[in-house]
Design a protein around this motif. Structure first.
Motif, short mmCIF file in Angstrom:
data_model
loop_
_atom_site.label_atom_id
_atom_site.label_comp_id
_atom_site.label_asym_id
_atom_site.label_seq_id
_atom_site.Cartn_x
_atom_site.Cartn_y
_atom_site.Cartn_z
N GLY A 43 1.92 -2.79 -15.12
CA GLY A 43 1.03 -3.38 -14.12
C GLY A 43 1.45 -3.06 -12.69
N PRO A 44 2.71 -3.34 -12.35
CA PRO A 44 3.14 -3.01 -10.99
C PRO A 44 3.06 -1.52 -10.68
N PRO A 46 6.20 -12.37 -9.21
CA PRO A 46 5.22 -11.37 -9.66
C PRO A 46 3.79 -11.90 -9.78
N ARG A 47 3.62 -13.20 -9.84
CA ARG A 47 2.25 -13.75 -9.93
C ARG A 47 1.43 -13.48 -8.66
N LEU A 48 2.10 -13.07 -7.59
CA LEU A 48 1.38 -12.76 -6.35
C LEU A 48 0.60 -11.46 -6.44
N LEU A 49 1.06 -10.52 -7.25
CA LEU A 49 0.44 -9.19 -7.28
C LEU A 49 -1.03 -9.20 -7.69
N PRO A 50 -1.44 -9.87 -8.78
CA PRO A 50 -2.86 -9.82 -9.14
C PRO A 50 -3.82 -10.33 -8.05
N PRO A 51 -3.54 -11.46 -7.40
CA PRO A 51 -4.49 -11.89 -6.36
C PRO A 51 -4.54 -10.94 -5.17
N THR A 52 -3.42 -10.29 -4.86
CA THR A 52 -3.47 -9.34 -3.75
C THR A 52 -4.30 -8.11 -4.13
N LEU A 53 -4.26 -7.74 -5.39
CA LEU A 53 -5.09 -6.61 -5.84
C LEU A 53 -6.57 -6.97 -5.80
N VAL A 54 -6.91 -8.20 -6.13
CA VAL A 54 -8.30 -8.65 -6.02
C VAL A 54 -8.74 -8.59 -4.56
N LEU A 95 -8.99 -4.45 5.49
CA LEU A 95 -8.40 -3.51 4.53
C LEU A 95 -6.90 -3.38 4.77
N GLY A 96 -6.50 -3.32 6.01
CA GLY A 96 -5.07 -3.28 6.33
C GLY A 96 -4.35 -4.53 5.88
N PHE A 97 -4.98 -5.68 6.07
CA PHE A 97 -4.39 -6.94 5.63
C PHE A 97 -4.17 -6.91 4.12
N ALA A 98 -5.20 -6.56 3.38
CA ALA A 98 -5.10 -6.52 1.91
C ALA A 98 -4.08 -5.48 1.46
N SER A 99 -4.09 -4.33 2.09
CA SER A 99 -3.17 -3.26 1.73
C SER A 99 -1.72 -3.67 2.00
N GLY A 100 -1.49 -4.32 3.13
CA GLY A 100 -0.14 -4.78 3.45
C GLY A 100 0.37 -5.79 2.45
N ALA A 101 -0.51 -6.70 2.04
CA ALA A 101 -0.12 -7.72 1.06
C ALA A 101 0.21 -7.07 -0.29
N VAL A 102 -0.63 -6.13 -0.72
CA VAL A 102 -0.37 -5.42 -1.98
C VAL A 102 0.93 -4.64 -1.89
N ASP A 103 1.13 -3.98 -0.78
CA ASP A 103 2.33 -3.15 -0.60
C ASP A 103 3.60 -3.98 -0.78
N ALA A 137 3.87 -6.96 -2.24
CA ALA A 137 3.92 -7.55 -3.59
C ALA A 137 4.35 -6.52 -4.63
N MET A 138 3.77 -5.33 -4.62
CA MET A 138 4.10 -4.36 -5.66
C MET A 138 5.52 -3.82 -5.49
N ASN A 139 5.95 -3.60 -4.26
CA ASN A 139 7.31 -3.14 -4.05
C ASN A 139 8.32 -4.21 -4.44
N GLY A 140 8.01 -5.46 -4.13
CA GLY A 140 8.89 -6.55 -4.50
C GLY A 140 9.01 -6.72 -6.01
N VAL A 141 7.88 -6.60 -6.70
CA VAL A 141 7.90 -6.74 -8.15
C VAL A 141 8.68 -5.59 -8.79
#
Length: 164
Positions: free
Chosen positions: A5-6, A65-73, A98-106, A108-112
């Motif tokens: 997933g990550p 890791p539960r943060l990653l799915p909502p950031t992807l949404v 888009l930058g906000f969402a991308s930053g959050a995903v970035d 979250a995924m790197n942390g996971v």
């Protein structure tokens, strides 16, 4: 903790940015932006990502890791916004989101992935970032092909959102 997933998140984020990059000239024309105006609008990606990264870091500490799915949404929703821009101002607002969402995903995924590396005592970050690059390439090629076949901005960015 599973790694698929990550790692897939890296591909998805890359696909969004690759698709967006291939669409920039069409968006520039659609909103009637000069090169300078487009450059200013593009700055809003960074302006959106900075606060998101700060917030996502704190949320990642709390939720893991539960943060990653909502950031992807959030990313999937924000990915289509530039397709609706009709002016430089609305493009800037869409790119901020888009930058906000991308930053959050970035974050979250790197942390996971970093957490998975620590738990499994294995190296995944190189693979993860290679997958991001593959996503960029795939997204750019897919949007380029879609544009050649006559697809509009919404279809292209909607496709990128569907990948997410």
């Amino acid at each position: 903790m599973k790694r698929r997933g990550p790692l897939a998140a890296f591909v998805a984020l890359g696909a969004v940015w690759g698709g967006w990059a291939a669409l920039v000239p069409a968006v520039q024309t659609a909103v009637g932006a000069s090169k300078g105006e487009l450059g200013i609008a593009l700055l809003f990606v960074g302006l959106g990502s900075l606060p998101a990264m700060l917030v996502a870091g704190r949320l990642l500490d709390r939720y893991g890791p539960r943060l990653l799915p909502p950031t992807l949404v959030l990313l999937a929703g924000a990915a289509v916004l530039p397709a609706f821009a009709g002016s430089v101002a609305t493009l800037a607002a869409a790119l901020f989101a888009l930058g906000f969402a991308s930053g959050a995903v970035d974050v979250a995924m790197n942390g996971v992935v970093a957490e998975i590396e620590a738990r499994r005592r294995t190296r995944l970050m190189q693979l993860a970032h290679a997958l991001f690059s593959a996503g960029v390439l795939g997204g750019a090629l897919a949007v380029g092909l879609a544009r050649e076949l006559g697809a509009g901005r919404l279809a292209c960015l909607g496709g990128a959102a569907g990948v997410v």
